[in-house]
Design a protein around this motif. Structure first.
Motif, PDB file in Angstrom:
ATOM      1  N   UNK A 203       0.844  -1.188   0.000  1.00 45.38           N
ATOM      2  CA  UNK A 203       0.000   0.000   0.000  1.00 45.38           C
ATOM      3  C   UNK A 203       0.881   1.240   0.000  1.00 45.38           C
ATOM      4  N   UNK A 204       0.639   2.115  -0.947  1.00 45.16           N
ATOM      5  CA  UNK A 204       1.355   3.393  -1.000  1.00 45.16           C
ATOM      6  C   UNK A 204       0.315   4.493  -0.800  1.00 45.16           C
ATOM      7  N   UNK A 205       0.335   5.109   0.373  1.00 44.77           N
ATOM      8  CA  UNK A 205      -0.609   6.184   0.646  1.00 44.77           C
ATOM      9  C   UNK A 205      -0.070   7.491   0.063  1.00 44.77           C
ATOM     10  N   UNK A 206      -0.823   8.066  -0.837  1.00 46.15           N
ATOM     11  CA  UNK A 206      -0.444   9.325  -1.467  1.00 46.15           C
ATOM     12  C   UNK A 206      -0.842  10.495  -0.573  1.00 46.15           C
ATOM     13  N   UNK A 207       0.033  11.469  -0.434  1.00 45.01           N
ATOM     14  CA  UNK A 207      -0.373  12.720   0.199  1.00 45.01           C
ATOM     15  C   UNK A 207      -1.401  13.390  -0.698  1.00 45.01           C
ATOM     16  N   UNK A 208      -2.364  14.075  -0.093  1.00 47.16           N
ATOM     17  CA  UNK A 208      -3.433  14.641  -0.899  1.00 47.16           C
ATOM     18  C   UNK A 208      -2.966  15.717  -1.863  1.00 47.16           C
ATOM     19  N   UNK A 209      -1.832  16.330  -1.568  1.00 40.68           N
ATOM     20  CA  UNK A 209      -1.303  17.357  -2.465  1.00 40.68           C
ATOM     21  C   UNK A 209      -0.175  16.843  -3.360  1.00 40.68           C
TER      22      UNK A 209
ATOM     23  N   UNK B  14      -3.325   9.167   6.613  1.00 44.78           N
ATOM     24  CA  UNK B  14      -1.997   9.281   5.979  1.00 44.78           C
ATOM     25  C   UNK B  14      -1.922  10.332   4.881  1.00 44.78           C
ATOM     26  N   UNK B  15      -3.011  10.574   4.171  1.00 44.27           N
ATOM     27  CA  UNK B  15      -2.979  11.570   3.102  1.00 44.27           C
ATOM     28  C   UNK B  15      -3.054  12.995   3.609  1.00 44.27           C
ATOM     29  N   UNK B  16      -3.328  13.151   4.923  1.00 42.39           N
ATOM     30  CA  UNK B  16      -3.475  14.477   5.511  1.00 42.39           C
ATOM     31  C   UNK B  16      -2.481  14.727   6.634  1.00 42.39           C
ATOM     32  N   UNK B  17      -1.320  14.128   6.562  1.00 41.09           N
ATOM     33  CA  UNK B  17      -0.323  14.259   7.621  1.00 41.09           C
ATOM     34  C   UNK B  17       0.253  15.662   7.711  1.00 41.09           C
ATOM     35  N   UNK B  18       0.283  16.381   6.600  1.00 39.25           N
ATOM     36  CA  UNK B  18       0.866  17.725   6.596  1.00 39.25           C
ATOM     37  C   UNK B  18      -0.202  18.763   6.263  1.00 39.25           C
ATOM     38  N   UNK B  19       0.038  19.972   6.722  1.00 37.89           N
ATOM     39  CA  UNK B  19      -0.929  21.052   6.538  1.00 37.89           C
ATOM     40  C   UNK B  19      -1.221  21.296   5.063  1.00 37.89           C
ATOM     41  N   UNK B  20      -0.197  21.232   4.212  1.00 41.36           N
ATOM     42  CA  UNK B  20      -0.404  21.440   2.777  1.00 41.36           C
ATOM     43  C   UNK B  20      -1.427  20.456   2.215  1.00 41.36           C
ATOM     44  N   UNK B  21      -1.367  19.218   2.683  1.00 41.50           N
ATOM     45  CA  UNK B  21      -2.294  18.191   2.200  1.00 41.50           C
ATOM     46  C   UNK B  21      -3.717  18.479   2.663  1.00 41.50           C
ATOM     47  N   UNK B  22      -3.856  18.902   3.912  1.00 38.95           N
ATOM     48  CA  UNK B  22      -5.187  19.209   4.431  1.00 38.95           C
ATOM     49  C   UNK B  22      -5.786  20.408   3.699  1.00 38.95           C
ATOM     50  N   UNK B  23      -4.969  21.401   3.469  1.00 42.90           N
ATOM     51  CA  UNK B  23      -5.456  22.583   2.753  1.00 42.90           C
ATOM     52  C   UNK B  23      -5.806  22.249   1.299  1.00 42.90           C
ATOM     53  N   UNK B  24      -5.065  21.347   0.681  1.00 45.49           N
ATOM     54  CA  UNK B  24      -5.376  20.936  -0.697  1.00 45.49           C
ATOM     55  C   UNK B  24      -6.757  20.295  -0.767  1.00 45.49           C
ATOM     56  N   UNK B  25      -7.082  19.494   0.242  1.00 43.45           N
ATOM     57  CA  UNK B  25      -8.400  18.850   0.271  1.00 43.45           C
ATOM     58  C   UNK B  25      -9.500  19.897   0.468  1.00 43.45           C
ATOM     59  N   UNK B  26      -9.306  20.782   1.438  1.00 35.25           N
ATOM     60  CA  UNK B  26     -10.307  21.809   1.723  1.00 35.25           C
ATOM     61  C   UNK B  26     -10.512  22.712   0.507  1.00 35.25           C
ATOM     62  N   UNK B  27      -9.440  23.030  -0.173  1.00 37.76           N
ATOM     63  CA  UNK B  27      -9.526  23.883  -1.348  1.00 37.76           C
ATOM     64  C   UNK B  27     -10.420  23.289  -2.422  1.00 37.76           C
ATOM     65  N   UNK B  28     -10.390  21.959  -2.552  1.00 39.20           N
ATOM     66  CA  UNK B  28     -11.056  21.314  -3.691  1.00 39.20           C
ATOM     67  C   UNK B  28     -12.352  20.589  -3.354  1.00 39.20           C
TER      68      UNK B  28
END
Length: 298
Positions: A83-89, A172-186
């Motif tokens: 399993x390779x979990x991709x960061x959301x961003x 795992x895809x939301x470990x960093x703030x950039x990833x969380x913001x990418x999700x919220x943005x979209x």
């Protein structure tokens, strides 16, 4: 309670893997007229563990139901995989693999094959004898009642689930703030539609500060009225479920692959009251497919 949940998962996993006696189990099915009948449902039994010299790889987001479809199918077929979990961003990884940002992505290294689309991936795995008995997952039945139920509850689930995905940063895809913001943005929150949120040719969309505020307010708001609605809707679904082992008569099928993958994220919501049969269904398929639920994070 948490220890009990873990022990229950381990016991169910042993049964699903064939380490405990499997017998026909009877589950009560309550009709819409309030009548109860007894349905005999034989649990699906896994085949031997499949471990290829080069393990297949699956690139996923943990919360994504289409990704969960593939993970569940591979677990049911007992295929060991990476399993390779991709960061959301993370744009680079999926783009380098298939030319765009998408998940799931499935790779069979020994064939130098990389493919997209969850149902295509499952069809490939279930038709290839290298991955165990072929055609072990029955086709979709075409049930309209469950599809209609899923569509009717979409707005409610988006309101409850989306803020919780990013609230803790534990997925795992939301470990960093950039990833969380990418999700919220979209990903818009109801009642907003995608053009209002993201923008289109005619408008710039909502600014990021406003989106962050709406997500924070949604997470902080009292979920009680929404939970009352959700709990009632789960009772409706419980009535549609054929058994605690599969949702449609005949055996485990693509109906289950799709339904369970969509229901899994409900377990991230604290305070959900699961009807008995539906809760057993969630636990049984979690163990069978080796895909954990979110109860401990709720």
């Amino acid at each position: 309670m948490k220890v009990a949940a873990v022990l229950s998962f381990l016991v169910a996993a042993n049964v699903a893997s064939g380490f405990a006696p499997i017998a026909s189990k009877s589950s009560a099915v309550v009709s819409k007229l309030g009548m109860s009948t007894s349905t005999e449902a034989v649990p699906f039994v896994k085949g031997e563990r499949i471990i290829r010299p080069l393990l297949p790889k699956v690139y996923v987001y943990d919360h994504c139901p289409f990704c969960v479809r593939v993970r569940l199918a591979l677990g049911i077929k007992n295929v060991k995989h990476t399993l390779h979990f991709l960061a959301n961003d993370d744009l680079a990884t999926p783009t380098n693999l298939v030319g765009k940002k998408i998940a799931p992505i499935f790779e069979i290294p020994e064939d130098k094959l990389i493919m997209m689309e969850s149902l295509d991936i499952i069809a490939k795995v279930d038709s290839d004898p290298r991955f165990g008995t072929t055609n072990s997952i029955l086709p979709a039945s075409g049930r309209k009642d469950i599809k209609s139920w899923q569509k009717s509850i979409q707005t409610l689930l988006r309101t409850l689930q989306r803020p919780r995905y990013v609230a803790t940063g534990l997925l795992p895809e939301f470990q960093q703030l950039d990833s969380r913001h990418a999700f919220i943005k979209n990903h818009q929150l109801p009642p907003y539609e995608k053009p209002e949120w993201k923008g289109d040719a005619e408008n710039p969309g909502m600014d990021m500060d406003a989106k962050l505020k709406l997500y924070a307010e949604a997470m902080a708001s009292d979920p009680a009225p929404l939970l009352e609605d959700l709990n009632a809707r789960l009772v409706e679904l419980d009535d549609m479920l054929y058994s605690e082992h599969y949702c449609s008569e005949g055996g485990l099928s693509l109906d289950d692959i799709d339904l369970w993958a969509r229901l899994r994220s409900i377990t991230i919501i604290k305070g959900v009251q699961w009807p008995r049969k539906l809760r057993a269904y969630m636990d049984n398929l979690s163990a069978l497919g080796d895909v954990p639920l979110y109860d401990e994070m709720a």
